[in-house]
Design an enzyme around this catalytic site. Structure first.
Site, PDB file in Angstrom:
ATOM      1  N   ASP A  51       0.622  -1.113  -0.121  1.00 47.32           N
ATOM      2  CA  ASP A  51       0.280  -0.332  -0.180  1.00 47.32           C
ATOM      3  C   ASP A  51       0.822   1.154   0.481  1.00 47.32           C
ATOM      4  O   ASP A  51       2.101   1.684   0.618  1.00 47.32           O
ATOM      5  CB  ASP A  51      -1.047  -0.371   1.423  1.00 47.32           C
ATOM      6  CG  ASP A  51      -1.783   1.380   1.628  1.00 47.32           C
ATOM      7  OD1 ASP A  51      -2.519   1.617   0.636  1.00 47.32           O
ATOM      8  OD2 ASP A  51      -1.309   1.856   2.126  1.00 47.32           O
ATOM      9  N   LEU A  52       0.454   2.076  -0.390  1.00 51.48           N
ATOM     10  CA  LEU A  52       1.618   3.668  -0.423  1.00 51.48           C
ATOM     11  C   LEU A  52       0.997   4.167   0.578  1.00 51.48           C
ATOM     12  O   LEU A  52       1.950   4.455   1.611  1.00 51.48           O
ATOM     13  CB  LEU A  52       0.740   4.579  -1.921  1.00 51.48           C
ATOM     14  CG  LEU A  52       1.195   3.779  -3.363  1.00 51.48           C
ATOM     15  CD1 LEU A  52       1.361   4.991  -4.221  1.00 51.48           C
ATOM     16  CD2 LEU A  52       3.159   3.064  -2.906  1.00 51.48           C
ATOM     17  N   ASP A  53      -0.102   5.018   0.335  1.00 46.52           N
ATOM     18  CA  ASP A  53      -0.489   6.282   2.173  1.00 46.52           C
ATOM     19  C   ASP A  53      -0.206   5.823   3.332  1.00 46.52           C
ATOM     20  O   ASP A  53      -1.328   4.525   3.685  1.00 46.52           O
ATOM     21  CB  ASP A  53      -1.549   7.182   1.721  1.00 46.52           C
ATOM     22  CG  ASP A  53      -1.444   7.814   0.285  1.00 46.52           C
ATOM     23  OD1 ASP A  53      -0.562   8.735  -0.072  1.00 46.52           O
ATOM     24  OD2 ASP A  53      -1.974   7.219  -0.945  1.00 46.52           O
ATOM     25  N   THR A  60      -2.808   0.180  -3.857  1.00 43.32           N
ATOM     26  CA  THR A  60      -3.610   1.610  -3.152  1.00 43.32           C
ATOM     27  C   THR A  60      -4.769   2.121  -3.932  1.00 43.32           C
ATOM     28  O   THR A  60      -5.724   1.563  -4.540  1.00 43.32           O
ATOM     29  CB  THR A  60      -2.322   2.390  -3.564  1.00 43.32           C
ATOM     30  OG1 THR A  60      -2.424   3.684  -3.137  1.00 43.32           O
ATOM     31  CG2 THR A  60      -2.113   2.555  -5.230  1.00 43.32           C
ATOM     32  N   GLY A  61      -5.859   2.534  -3.628  1.00 37.52           N
ATOM     33  CA  GLY A  61      -6.797   3.449  -3.505  1.00 37.52           C
ATOM     34  C   GLY A  61      -6.641   4.705  -4.048  1.00 37.52           C
ATOM     35  O   GLY A  61      -6.962   4.688  -5.010  1.00 37.52           O
ATOM     36  N   LYS A  72      -9.120  -4.776  -2.997  1.00 35.09           N
ATOM     37  CA  LYS A  72      -7.752  -5.168  -3.466  1.00 35.09           C
ATOM     38  C   LYS A  72      -7.582  -5.990  -3.592  1.00 35.09           C
ATOM     39  O   LYS A  72      -6.738  -6.506  -4.770  1.00 35.09           O
ATOM     40  CB  LYS A  72      -6.543  -4.377  -2.013  1.00 35.09           C
ATOM     41  CG  LYS A  72      -6.614  -3.591  -2.069  1.00 35.09           C
ATOM     42  CD  LYS A  72      -5.809  -2.669  -1.458  1.00 35.09           C
ATOM     43  CE  LYS A  72      -5.684  -0.966  -0.941  1.00 35.09           C
ATOM     44  NZ  LYS A  72      -4.163  -0.292  -0.112  1.00 35.09           N
ATOM     45  N   ASN A  94      -9.090  -0.854   3.835  1.00 40.26           N
ATOM     46  CA  ASN A  94      -9.292  -1.107   3.279  1.00 40.26           C
ATOM     47  C   ASN A  94      -8.666  -1.962   2.820  1.00 40.26           C
ATOM     48  O   ASN A  94      -7.763  -2.686   0.944  1.00 40.26           O
ATOM     49  CB  ASN A  94      -9.500   0.042   1.777  1.00 40.26           C
ATOM     50  CG  ASN A  94      -7.963   0.737   1.933  1.00 40.26           C
ATOM     51  OD1 ASN A  94      -7.138   0.648   2.727  1.00 40.26           O
ATOM     52  ND2 ASN A  94      -7.430   1.040   0.839  1.00 40.26           N
TER      53      ASN A  94
END
Length: 282
Positions: free
Chosen positions: A11-13, A45-46, A207, A233
């Site tokens: 995931d990023l953030d 990621t979202g 995801k 998420n």
């Protein structure tokens, strides 16, 4: 017996990215070394793929990325979408009507662009900050626009492949009220990936759904895959792979569904410290 891991998905953030919205140098150096050793890295990621591109300047993914919470699989190597699940027009109509009534800022993610909407005369700081992070070729191609909220009523959504609608609010209390209205709309799902945001997608999308599409495109083996995340998420994809790691700064739900929890958070090289220990690499 040493665990077998070939694929690392981040995931990023709140996970790969520090609170400064960039991966930390020690983590970047370490992950690049793992790539040289044959590990395959990608992101889940979202974010829209347009908003992932700046991270690829630090770490080039070996596999297509899972974007828009699983709605779009994008291959940066070929600059093309490999798989997409969009919101149906009959779902978008009532969503748009609701958002216009709320008068909150929001973004529409498509397979080509991001369209942001804000109240006239009241700039949305989060929208503006996000737009400032895009890089070429998306700047030249004007792939992230910010428009007056009043223009949203004229948005021609029927001609767009909409993968996600992102509501942005500074009033956290409004999200629970909004979800009650969303529950009345068919064929959609939603998740709060960050405290100020609500992601709205097709009902099948998450995801893990994106991971399944990535498996079909690349042959990736979930039993040889480790996923890192911090948010609600990430729960579905945590349960779809052999190993999952919730960051120290992760939500309670993420931690409850993870195989492991990192000792350090995203602002203190949590990924680096965990993998160095897990893989026994000096």
């Amino acid at each position: 017996m040493k665990p077998k891991v070939q694929n690392l998905i981040f995931d990023l953030d709140g996970t790969l990215l520090s609170w400064g919205h960039e991966p930390l140098p020690q983590t970047v150096t370490f992950l690049k070394e793992l790539q040289k050793q044959g590990f395959k890295i990608t992101f889940a990621t979202g974010r829209s793929h347009i908003l992932i591109r700046n991270t690829t300047q630090f770490i080039q993914p070996d596999l297509p990325v899972i974007s828009s919470n699983g709605a779009l699989i994008y291959d940066f190597a070929r600059e093309k979408a490999l798989h997409m699940t969009q919101l149906a027009p009959q779902s978008v109509v009532p969503i748009m009507r609701l958002l216009l009534q709320l008068e909150e800022s929001f973004c529409i993610y498509t397979d080509k662009k991001v369209f942001g909407f804000e109240k006239p005369g009241i700039p949305c700081k989060r929208l503006r900050t996000t737009q400032s992070k895009i890089v070429e070729p998306d700047i030249t191609q004007n792939n992230f626009t910010i428009n007056p909220l009043t223009d949203a009523s004229k948005f021609d959504f029927a001609t767009q492949n909409i993968t996600k609608i992102l509501l942005i609010t500074e009033d956290r209390g409004r999200i629970s009220k909004i979800t009650k209205h969303l529950d009345a709309i068919e064929n959609i799902s939603y998740v709060s990936s960050m405290t100020f945001a609500l992601d709205i997608m097709h009902k099948d999308v998450n995801k893990a759904y994106g991971l399944k599409a990535l498996e079909q495109q690349t042959g990736l083996d979930p039993q040889m895959t480790m996923v890192f995340g911090d948010g609600d998420n990430d729960v579905e994809i945590f349960n779809a792979v052999k190993y999952s790691v919730a960051m120290a700064n992760g939500s309670d739900l993420a931690k409850q569904n993870a195989t492991f929890i990192s000792e350090f958070d995203n602002d203190h090289d949590g990924i680096y410290h965990f993998l160095q220990c897990f893989l026994k690499i000096e």
